[in-house]
Scaffold this active site. Sequence first.
Site, mmCIF file in Angstrom:
data_model
loop_
_atom_site.group_PDB
_atom_site.id
_atom_site.type_symbol
_atom_site.label_atom_id
_atom_site.label_comp_id
_atom_site.label_asym_id
_atom_site.label_seq_id
_atom_site.Cartn_x
_atom_site.Cartn_y
_atom_site.Cartn_z
ATOM 1 N N HIS A 14 37.569 90.435 10.142
ATOM 2 C CA HIS A 14 37.194 89.952 8.801
ATOM 3 C C HIS A 14 37.975 90.754 7.774
ATOM 4 O O HIS A 14 37.572 91.837 7.354
ATOM 5 C CB HIS A 14 35.675 90.110 8.593
ATOM 6 C CG HIS A 14 35.176 89.523 7.307
ATOM 7 N ND1 HIS A 14 33.884 89.056 7.152
ATOM 8 C CD2 HIS A 14 35.772 89.319 6.116
ATOM 9 C CE1 HIS A 14 33.727 88.591 5.916
ATOM 10 N NE2 HIS A 14 34.865 88.758 5.265
ATOM 11 N N HIS A 194 32.216 82.239 6.047
ATOM 12 C CA HIS A 194 31.362 83.214 5.376
ATOM 13 C C HIS A 194 29.999 82.547 5.178
ATOM 14 O O HIS A 194 29.926 81.425 4.645
ATOM 15 C CB HIS A 194 31.927 83.582 4.005
ATOM 16 C CG HIS A 194 33.106 84.516 4.036
ATOM 17 N ND1 HIS A 194 34.232 84.281 4.781
ATOM 18 C CD2 HIS A 194 33.322 85.700 3.384
ATOM 19 C CE1 HIS A 194 35.091 85.284 4.599
ATOM 20 N NE2 HIS A 194 34.572 86.153 3.757
ATOM 21 N N GLU A 197 26.075 86.079 3.175
ATOM 22 C CA GLU A 197 26.512 87.300 2.466
ATOM 23 C C GLU A 197 25.591 87.430 1.253
ATOM 24 O O GLU A 197 24.743 88.317 1.191
ATOM 25 C CB GLU A 197 27.982 87.171 2.046
ATOM 26 C CG GLU A 197 28.516 88.372 1.257
ATOM 27 C CD GLU A 197 29.950 88.170 0.730
ATOM 28 O OE1 GLU A 197 30.420 87.022 0.652
ATOM 29 O OE2 GLU A 197 30.592 89.194 0.377
ATOM 30 N N ASP A 275 36.961 93.611 5.095
ATOM 31 C CA ASP A 275 36.875 92.553 4.085
ATOM 32 C C ASP A 275 38.033 92.607 3.081
ATOM 33 O O ASP A 275 39.022 91.901 3.245
ATOM 34 C CB ASP A 275 35.513 92.611 3.380
ATOM 35 C CG ASP A 275 35.079 91.281 2.784
ATOM 36 O OD1 ASP A 275 35.766 90.271 2.995
ATOM 37 O OD2 ASP A 275 34.023 91.252 2.116
HETATM 38 N N1 ADE Z 1 37.031 86.400 -0.591
HETATM 39 C C1 ADE Z 1 37.466 87.655 -0.403
HETATM 40 N N2 ADE Z 1 36.443 88.439 -0.042
HETATM 41 C C2 ADE Z 1 35.333 87.670 -0.003
HETATM 42 C C3 ADE Z 1 33.978 87.897 0.311
HETATM 43 N N3 ADE Z 1 33.513 89.102 0.648
HETATM 44 N N4 ADE Z 1 33.125 86.859 0.240
HETATM 45 C C4 ADE Z 1 33.567 85.659 -0.111
HETATM 46 N N5 ADE Z 1 34.821 85.389 -0.409
HETATM 47 C C5 ADE Z 1 35.716 86.386 -0.342
HETATM 48 ZN ZN ZN Z 2 35.225 88.142 3.335
#
Ligand code: ADE
Ligand code: ZN
Length: 315
Positions: A14, A194, A197, A275
């Site tokens: 990721h 994703h 989150e 990330d």
């Molecule tokens: N684009 C880059 N990082 C991200 C994240 N943590 N969540 C969603 N989109 C992203």
């Molecule tokens: Zn991400």
Amino acid sequence: MYDWLNALPKAELHLHLEGSLEPELLFALAERNKIALPWNDVEALRSAYAFNNLQEFLDLYYAGADVLRTEQDFYDLTWAYLLKCKAQNVIHTEPFFDPQTHTDRGIPFEVVLRGIKQALVDGEKQLGISHGLILSFLRHLSEEEAFKTFEQAMPFRDAFIAVGLDSSEMGHPPRKFQRVFDKARSEGLLTVAHAGEEGPPEYIWEALDLLKIKRIDHGVRAIEDERLMQRIIDEQIPLTVCPLSNTKLCVFDDMRQHNILQMLERGVKVTVNSDDPAYFGGYVTENFAALHESLGMTKEQATRLAQNSLDARLV
Ligand code: ADE
Ligand code: ZN
């Protein structure tokens, strides 16, 4: 402990290439491309890296990506990331790139892809780091725009292993992209997204059931839904967790509240990832180190997390 964690062989599953754009390289590319920046220097830019939520980060991340203009720029960005991988014993990486961030600014799809792919191929040869590239759709844009991007990508079908879904989660549920993900799977591509989150567990269910994802990116909010937890444990669906990202974007107020080790001990296939390391204060090893410092992660737990990352590779 840092050196021990650094030496562990691991995979990164990721990582947004655009999120690995360090301020120093951002300034160098701005100069090379004769772009005026709203920040006076690297320190001023770095001090802007304080976020209350995902959207505040995304606004700056898309602004920063504007310095990426040429094939060489995308090559340099990717190569700098691969050198970090080498230094941290990341032996395999499955990075995301966001073509729409660039094509919407008039950069041709093939310019972006050629620069990234050439660096990844050189990384295999010269650094011994294997890879699988993931094309990620921006979920704040429309289904129609995702289809358009998919059509642009198809002449380069073999450059990818999967499609993904990122950007602003709230208000953009996975079901919005069911048809484009169906199409991607019909071309033999795998899918990830994703989910969970900032968004609720329902978005994780949708990503699994409608987008047929092989891995959940983030997924930390799964813990709010016991039936979902049971499913991801039973089916051993990997979660690509990003601890420093989650604290920087206030998904958790403090690293001591992070649930990754709780999930690990319940048998969830969790992995540690960075990330957007240039924005969140560190690469994979720094993420492992933060878990040791704040949650008391042991060497045995770190070994299982690293093994999970190797097991959860798509290729
Ligand atoms: N684009 C880059 N990082 C991200 C994240 N943590 N969540 C969603 N989109 C992203
Ligand atoms: Zn991400």
